[in-house]
Design a protein around this motif. Structure first.
Motif, PDB file in Angstrom:
ATOM      1  N   ALA A  91       0.884  -1.170   0.000  1.00  0.00           N
ATOM      2  CA  ALA A  91       0.000   0.000   0.000  1.00  0.00           C
ATOM      3  C   ALA A  91       0.916   1.214   0.000  1.00  0.00           C
ATOM      4  N   HIS A  92       0.979   1.901  -1.124  1.00  0.00           N
ATOM      5  CA  HIS A  92       1.960   2.967  -1.336  1.00  0.00           C
ATOM      6  C   HIS A  92       1.238   4.303  -1.443  1.00  0.00           C
ATOM      7  N   TRP A 216      -2.700  -5.776   2.105  1.00  0.00           N
ATOM      8  CA  TRP A 216      -1.303  -5.423   1.871  1.00  0.00           C
ATOM      9  C   TRP A 216      -0.368  -6.097   2.870  1.00  0.00           C
ATOM     10  N   LYS A 217       0.859  -6.302   2.432  1.00  0.00           N
ATOM     11  CA  LYS A 217       1.902  -6.813   3.322  1.00  0.00           C
ATOM     12  C   LYS A 217       2.798  -5.674   3.820  1.00  0.00           C
ATOM     13  N   HIS A 218       2.967  -4.653   2.990  1.00  0.00           N
ATOM     14  CA  HIS A 218       3.904  -3.566   3.269  1.00  0.00           C
ATOM     15  C   HIS A 218       3.156  -2.249   3.053  1.00  0.00           C
ATOM     16  N   PRO A 242       7.111  -5.663   6.390  1.00  0.00           N
ATOM     17  CA  PRO A 242       6.880  -7.059   6.757  1.00  0.00           C
ATOM     18  C   PRO A 242       8.178  -7.842   6.917  1.00  0.00           C
ATOM     19  N   ILE A 243       8.231  -8.671   7.941  1.00  0.00           N
ATOM     20  CA  ILE A 243       9.345  -9.594   8.128  1.00  0.00           C
ATOM     21  C   ILE A 243       8.781 -10.972   8.462  1.00  0.00           C
ATOM     22  N   GLU A 244       9.653 -11.928   8.562  1.00  0.00           N
ATOM     23  CA  GLU A 244       9.268 -13.319   8.793  1.00  0.00           C
ATOM     24  C   GLU A 244       8.504 -13.480  10.111  1.00  0.00           C
ATOM     25  N   VAL A 489      -4.714 -13.172  -6.931  1.00  0.00           N
ATOM     26  CA  VAL A 489      -4.484 -11.944  -6.172  1.00  0.00           C
ATOM     27  C   VAL A 489      -4.256 -12.317  -4.716  1.00  0.00           C
ATOM     28  N   SER A 490      -3.083 -11.902  -4.188  1.00  0.00           N
ATOM     29  CA  SER A 490      -2.772 -12.222  -2.796  1.00  0.00           C
ATOM     30  C   SER A 490      -3.680 -11.441  -1.871  1.00  0.00           C
TER      31      SER A 490
END
Length: 491
Positions: A91-92, A216-218, A242-244, A489-490
């Motif tokens: 999401a930018h 969104w992930k980021h 996002p990280i593991e 789509v993720s």
């Protein structure tokens, strides 16, 4: 070809670990000297304060490490690294609002610095001719009568070396030790734009517990270019990264501004960003760390290539030769690219003679010029910047104006022009210079076409979605001409 008995690497962080892959085939023994006790798991350690903040491992760096340690990327993903497409999974937001979501050329493997370093450290430890000495401090170098580096002093011990690699980072004292041994002082160029950033780690809610709008992930919020009155937080570059392990790092950074120093101030600042959705994500998650603040972010290039003669018996990689403003995510990748360059240089020589060091430094300097120029392009535009590379105030104003306009044109054109998008992704990943991109007739055409379409409002893909609302999850890949058959789509 074996080039010597012992190679010694000063420092066991990412630069030092990467260079082991270049040295191991050519020396009977590779000795890594590291001040910290290195953890077995992905844990913080004193020598890497930057590990508490987000890290991008750019594609060029990931491929470089993969060349030195085949299978590294697969190991990273197996350990929890996440391969994502930035324009699909991020999401930018810019001054005009949320960007549209679509498939694009910029893909990366996300993960924490802790994970990236642990995976690489495991690879290094598996090499039979590599020894890592932990908990030792490098205190000096030994030279012969001609000034050639022939050994290293550490924690009351000494070791002879056929080749030494300085990977001690920004604070390396090797240049001082060389001067003490009779070498001329190395020229240093600097630019410190007073970047400060602050981060806090979070456990995310499970996918089932998140709202449907949290696709969104980021999340990235770009600093405003607007003039006039606005909260100081609008000038922050903010990431919910996002990280593991279903975790994220909330990070806010700025050029020359005061930053929050504790959790209360951090939360208050997040509430004054351009969108309420950043704070909402923080509030829906569980903080797992204190607030971490870092200020040591200046650009610094020790120009060993400018000396009358290259130092013999030693080479330099990572921040020990060229340290970047961490905002631009160039450090690890540049270090890994230097390690690959060293591997190639070792493979193509039969002896470590003066010409070897001259060629390596010259080639390394040429490679470092690209990321250095990218860092200068933005950091020089700030009035707070200090150092040898500062420019007059009138030039700073022009640079900021032109730079912002050009960046907006490139990102705007990338939404609908796959060629511009591909070039921009290559520049971001250090696979291509800005100069190469801007000399491409196809890129120039794409930018001009975008400007004309923008004048008449004739865009295929809408943008500038309301920042007060959730970032729109619709996939615009078909309209952008970047869809793949049966695209999933993720969430």
């Amino acid at each position: 070809m074996r080039l010597g008995r012992t190679a010694v690497v000063l420092g066991g962080s990412m630069a030092g670990l990467s260079v082991v892959g270049a040295l191991a085939p050519h020396f009977d023994e590779v000795l890594v000297l590291e001040r910290d006790e290195l953890p077995i798991e992905a844990e913080h350690r004193r020598g890497v304060p930057q590990s508490k903040h987000p890290h991008f491992l750019l594609n060029s760096g990931r491929r470089a490490i993969g060349e030195l340690f085949p299978g590294f990327e697969a190991d990273l993903i197996a350990a929890g690294g996440m391969p994502l497409i930035a324009s699909m999974d991020t999401a930018h937001m810019t001054d005009v609002g949320w960007s549209p979501r679509k498939r694009g050329a910029l893909d990366m493997v996300y993960g924490s610095r802790l994970l990236i370093e642990r995976v690489l450290r495991d690879r290094v430890r598996a090499l039979g001719n590599v020894t890592i000495r932990e908990g030792v401090t490098v205190t000096g170098i030994n030279t012969d009568g001609a000034g050639r580096v022939v050994g290293v002093k550490f924690s009351g011990e000494e070791v002879d070396a056929d080749l030494v690699v300085d990977a001690l980072g920004r604070g390396s004292k090797v240049s001082d030790w060389l001067v003490a041994a009779g070498h001329p002082e190395v020229p240093v160029i600097t630019l410190d734009a007073k970047v400060t950033y602050v981060s806090q780690w979070y456990d995310l809610p499970s996918a089932e517990d998140r709202a449907d709008t949290w696709w969104w992930k980021h999340m990235v919020i770009m600093p405003t270019e607007k003039k006039g009155d606005h909260p100081i937080e609008h000038e922050y570059l903010s990431n919910f990264f996002p990280i593991e392990g279903n975790r994220s790092i909330a990070c806010m950074g700025s050029w020359g501004l005061n930053m929050p120093k504790n959790e209360e101030e951090f939360i208050e600042s997040a509430g004054r960003l351009q969108t309420p959705k950043f704070l909402a994500a923080m509030e829906a998650s569980t903080p797992t760390s204190e607030v971490h603040l870092t200020k040591s972010t200046g650009n610094k290039w020790r120009r060993y290539d400018k000396l009358p003669a290259a130092p013999q018996g030693i080479v330099f990689v990572g921040d020990s030769i060229c340290a970047f403003n961490p905002f631009y995510a160039q450090g690890i990748s540049s270090a890994a690219l230097s390690a690959v360059r060293l591997r190639d240089a070792l493979q193509s020589t039969s002896a470590l003679e003066p010409a070897f060091y001259e060629r390596f430094l010259a080639g390394q300097a040429k490679e470092l010029k690209g990321p250095w120029s990218m860092a200068m392009a933005r950091d020089r535009g700030y009035d707070c910047a200090t150092g040898t590379e500062t420019i007059p105030s009138w030039m700073r104003r022009i640079l900021r104006s032109v730079g912002a306009s050009m960046f907006n044109a490139i990102t705007g054109a990338s939404r609908e022009d796959a060629a511009v998008d591909e070039h921009f992704a290559r520049v971001f990943n250090l696979d291509e210079s800005v100069g190469t991109m801007m000399s491409s007739p196809r890129v120039i055409y794409g930018l001009l076409r975008f400007k004309v379409k923008d004048m008449f409002g004739r865009h295929k893909i809408p943008f500038g979605f309301d920042p007060q609302l959730d970032p729109p999850g619709r996939d615009w890949s078909v309209e952008a001409g970047t869809a793949e058959p049966e695209l999933e789509v993720s969430r």
